[in-house]
Design a protein around this motif. Structure first.
Motif, PDB file in Angstrom:
ATOM      1  N   GLY A 157      29.334 -45.560  61.994  1.00 35.60           N
ATOM      2  CA  GLY A 157      28.659 -45.722  60.656  1.00 35.60           C
ATOM      3  C   GLY A 157      29.729 -46.438  59.762  1.00 35.60           C
ATOM      4  N   VAL A 181      25.430 -43.796  57.092  1.00 33.79           N
ATOM      5  CA  VAL A 181      26.253 -44.493  55.859  1.00 33.79           C
ATOM      6  C   VAL A 181      26.367 -43.210  54.953  1.00 33.79           C
ATOM      7  CG1 VAL A 181      25.474 -45.948  53.629  1.00 33.79           C
ATOM      8  CG2 VAL A 181      24.839 -46.773  55.837  1.00 33.79           C
ATOM      9  N   HIS A 196      20.119 -46.763  50.228  1.00 33.09           N
ATOM     10  CA  HIS A 196      19.109 -45.698  50.741  1.00 33.09           C
ATOM     11  C   HIS A 196      17.977 -46.015  51.265  1.00 33.09           C
ATOM     12  CE1 HIS A 196      16.015 -42.520  50.363  1.00 33.09           C
ATOM     13  NE2 HIS A 196      17.053 -41.544  50.789  1.00 33.09           N
ATOM     14  N   CYS A 199      18.501 -47.599  54.629  1.00 27.45           N
ATOM     15  CA  CYS A 199      18.627 -46.403  55.497  1.00 27.45           C
ATOM     16  C   CYS A 199      17.473 -45.946  55.950  1.00 27.45           C
ATOM     17  CB  CYS A 199      19.557 -45.600  54.975  1.00 27.45           C
ATOM     18  SG  CYS A 199      21.385 -46.142  54.855  1.00 27.45           S
ATOM     19  N   GLN A 200      16.555 -45.869  55.048  1.00 30.66           N
ATOM     20  CA  GLN A 200      15.185 -45.175  55.724  1.00 30.66           C
ATOM     21  C   GLN A 200      14.213 -46.207  56.433  1.00 30.66           C
ATOM     22  OE1 GLN A 200      14.575 -42.007  54.551  1.00 30.66           O
ATOM     23  NE2 GLN A 200      16.716 -42.460  53.803  1.00 30.66           N
ATOM     24  N   SER A 202      15.744 -48.188  58.379  1.00 30.18           N
ATOM     25  CA  SER A 202      16.385 -48.813  59.618  1.00 30.18           C
ATOM     26  C   SER A 202      16.769 -47.372  60.419  1.00 30.18           C
ATOM     27  CB  SER A 202      17.746 -49.540  59.201  1.00 30.18           C
ATOM     28  OG  SER A 202      17.501 -50.738  58.657  1.00 30.18           O
ATOM     29  N   ILE A 204      18.728 -44.755  59.736  1.00 28.49           N
ATOM     30  CA  ILE A 204      20.132 -44.405  59.237  1.00 28.49           C
ATOM     31  C   ILE A 204      20.116 -43.149  58.612  1.00 28.49           C
ATOM     32  CG2 ILE A 204      22.244 -45.282  58.591  1.00 28.49           C
ATOM     33  CD1 ILE A 204      21.203 -47.891  59.118  1.00 28.49           C
ATOM     34  N   ARG A 205      21.054 -42.280  58.811  1.00 27.17           N
ATOM     35  CA  ARG A 205      21.213 -41.024  57.896  1.00 27.17           C
ATOM     36  C   ARG A 205      22.111 -41.477  56.912  1.00 27.17           C
ATOM     37  NH1 ARG A 205      17.669 -36.782  57.650  1.00 27.17           N
ATOM     38  NH2 ARG A 205      18.893 -35.061  56.353  1.00 27.17           N
ATOM     39  N   TYR A 206      21.528 -41.205  55.748  1.00 30.25           N
ATOM     40  CA  TYR A 206      22.170 -41.495  54.451  1.00 30.25           C
ATOM     41  C   TYR A 206      23.311 -40.036  54.074  1.00 30.25           C
ATOM     42  CZ  TYR A 206      23.423 -42.940  49.602  1.00 30.25           C
ATOM     43  OH  TYR A 206      24.125 -43.370  48.568  1.00 30.25           O
TER      44      TYR A 206
END
Length: 289
Positions: A157, A181, A196, A199-200, A202, A204-206
């Motif tokens: 990340g 991220v 944010h 991330c949602q 894709s 990806i955990r924020y």
């Protein structure tokens, strides 16, 4: 607002819903990590950056905890960072040769982290920030990808990445999916909603830091205070729980055991959900609706 399915990581691991941060703990790092894990934390965030972290003392804590039978290695989510030369204090001993090419710096940094932490693999390694150029950032990330293929690292990340163009570029060019991220999430940057949202979209955990200390106005917001009173939580606990509802994994770096326990206790607030009216009210207020 967001995909609930994103609460599960794309990798084989499950990131804890709250992670203990070890920045600025200095000589107390071992003591504080041991206390946090004994209280229930199973995620630890550190960095191969002597300027702000004692990664070696995190390793000492892990060794002690495993030897005492408190946890097994596979029960812990360990995250560290590659910090480029711009983020290092060059008056201190560095974890790599600063004159070496970037790929070699990354390799030396990971070797140092594995030794410091006393582990065979690291669950997550993130770039402490994008490097000076897009090419350098990708060069560092590509080197980290090699460690994933070798089984030494399980997830990658980036941190301190606030430019949507930079993040989107990395997402497109990465061979190993960007899984994390970690950014400041606070009033000063409008809670970083642009990143944010990416991330949602894709998967990806924020991860958030400055979650509490950076948002004093939010902690006094009437909707948040009402939620805290309704569910018998502190405002700080309520903020952590709301982050989790919004697919944000907050970092907690408290040095006070009572606050550590309060942070972990938010898991018990099962009645507080996305469709709770006050939660929607906060979401709208924070988005300027």
């Amino acid at each position: 607002m967001f995909r609930n399915s994103l609460s599960r990581m794309s990798s084989q691991l499950q990131m804890p819903k709250i992670v203990y941060g070890t920045a600025w703990k200095k000589e107390r790092t071992t003591e504080l990590v041991i206390a946090a894990v004994k209280s229930g934390f199973r995620g630890i965030d550190t960095a191969c950056q002597p300027k702000h972290y004692r990664e070696d003392l995190v390793g000492k804590a892990l060794s002690t905890l495993i030897a005492e039978g408190v946890v097994k290695r596979e029960e812990m989510y360990i995250q560290t960072k590659f910090t480029s030369i711009d983020g290092q204090d060059q008056s201190q001993p560095l974890p790599y040769d600063s004159k070496a090419p970037i790929p070699e710096q990354v390799k030396q940094s990971i070797a140092t982290s594995l030794k410091n932490l006393g582990v065979d693999y690291i669950d997550s390694v993130i770039l402490h920030s994008p490097l000076r150029t897009r090419e350098q950032t990708l060069e560092a990330y590509r080197t980290l990808e090699d460690f994933v293929s070798q089984g030494k690292v399980r997830e990658l990340g980036v941190s301190n990445c606030y430019d949507p163009k930079v993040l989107k570029s990395l997402i497109v060019e990465a061979k190993v999916k960007v899984g994390v991220v970690q950014n400041r999430w606070y009033e000063g940057n409008g809670w970083d909603w642009a990143i944010h949202d990416i991330c949602q979209q894709s998967g990806i955990r924020y991860q958030s830091f400055w979650t509490l200390s950076g948002s004093p106005t939010l902690l006094r917001h009437p909707a948040l205070i009402n939620l805290a009173n309704k569910y018998s939580l502190t405002p700080e606990q309520t903020m952590y729980k709301i982050c989790q509802i919004w697919n944000i994994t907050p970092l907690c770096g408290s040095t006070t055991l009572s606050h550590v326990n309060e942070a972990l206790a938010v898991e018990g607030a099962t009645g507080l959900k996305e469709d709770t009216p006050e939660v929607k009210q906060l979401w709208d207020a924070m988005h300027g609706v």
